[in-house]
Design a protein around this motif. Structure first.
Motif, PDB file in Angstrom:
ATOM      1  N   LYS A 213      58.102 -46.936  58.181  1.00 44.69           N
ATOM      2  CA  LYS A 213      58.819 -47.038  56.906  1.00 44.69           C
ATOM      3  C   LYS A 213      57.987 -47.798  55.885  1.00 44.69           C
ATOM      4  CE  LYS A 213      63.322 -47.249  59.124  1.00 44.69           C
ATOM      5  NZ  LYS A 213      64.548 -48.047  59.287  1.00 44.69           N
ATOM      6  N   TYR A 214      58.164 -47.405  54.634  1.00 44.80           N
ATOM      7  CA  TYR A 214      57.473 -48.058  53.513  1.00 44.80           C
ATOM      8  C   TYR A 214      58.469 -48.151  52.363  1.00 44.80           C
ATOM      9  CZ  TYR A 214      54.506 -48.306  49.347  1.00 44.80           C
ATOM     10  OH  TYR A 214      53.944 -48.649  48.150  1.00 44.80           O
ATOM     11  N   GLN A 215      58.508 -49.311  51.719  1.00 41.58           N
ATOM     12  CA  GLN A 215      59.364 -49.456  50.538  1.00 41.58           C
ATOM     13  C   GLN A 215      58.718 -50.455  49.596  1.00 41.58           C
ATOM     14  OE1 GLN A 215      63.424 -50.614  51.221  1.00 41.58           O
ATOM     15  NE2 GLN A 215      63.817 -50.935  49.072  1.00 41.58           N
TER      16      GLN A 215
ATOM     17  N   HIS B 174      57.201 -39.605  60.160  1.00 44.05           N
ATOM     18  CA  HIS B 174      57.537 -39.321  61.555  1.00 44.05           C
ATOM     19  C   HIS B 174      56.249 -38.954  62.294  1.00 44.05           C
ATOM     20  CE1 HIS B 174      61.917 -39.228  60.827  1.00 44.05           C
ATOM     21  NE2 HIS B 174      61.500 -38.950  59.599  1.00 44.05           N
TER      22      HIS B 174
ATOM     23  N   ILE C 155      58.781 -43.799  63.848  1.00 40.47           N
ATOM     24  CA  ILE C 155      58.991 -43.768  62.405  1.00 40.47           C
ATOM     25  C   ILE C 155      58.317 -44.977  61.770  1.00 40.47           C
ATOM     26  CG2 ILE C 155      60.702 -43.858  60.554  1.00 40.47           C
ATOM     27  CD1 ILE C 155      62.664 -42.511  62.467  1.00 40.47           C
TER      28      ILE C 155
ATOM     29  N   ARG D  37      59.400 -42.467  54.754  1.00 44.83           N
ATOM     30  CA  ARG D  37      59.549 -42.511  56.211  1.00 44.83           C
ATOM     31  C   ARG D  37      58.635 -41.450  56.794  1.00 44.83           C
ATOM     32  NH1 ARG D  37      65.139 -44.188  58.179  1.00 44.83           N
ATOM     33  NH2 ARG D  37      64.514 -42.921  59.935  1.00 44.83           N
TER      34      ARG D  37
ATOM     35  N   GLU E  34      60.521 -45.169  48.529  1.00 45.94           N
ATOM     36  CA  GLU E  34      60.762 -45.361  49.951  1.00 45.94           C
ATOM     37  C   GLU E  34      60.178 -44.152  50.671  1.00 45.94           C
ATOM     38  OE1 GLU E  34      64.899 -46.069  50.856  1.00 45.94           O
ATOM     39  OE2 GLU E  34      65.186 -46.897  48.858  1.00 45.94           O
TER      40      GLU E  34
END
Length: 80
Positions: free
Chosen positions: A67-69, A60, A65, A58, A56
């Motif tokens: 996000k990647y997962q 900035h 933000i 995040r 995961e």
């Protein structure tokens, strides 16, 4: 750009993993001028058929933000 790492359950972050992730993540600086910080969490869950590993991240950027997962059985494939 500051990169911080957090180990989740059943996962130890080695120097090799850190170096690999930092190399991959540093490429983001080419695309984003104001990339301030990236927080990375790596974890693993044991199953009957093996281990499922999750990355995961995040990022900035300019007060926003991203996000990647991703989860998979092979850690090298999920790192960015």
């Amino acid at each position: 750009m500051k990169i911080t790492f957090e180990a989740g359950k059943n996962f130890v972050i080695t120097e090799a993993i850190k170096n690999y992730a930092e190399t991959k993540l540093s490429k983001m600086e080419k695309h984003f001028d104001n990339l301030m910080e990236i927080r990375v969490k790596l974890s693993a869950v044991k199953t009957k058929t093996g281990s499922i590993q999750t990355a995961e991240a995040r990022a900035h950027i300019n007060g926003n933000i991203i996000k990647y997962q991703k989860s998979t059985e092979n850690f090298r494939w999920i790192l960015f």
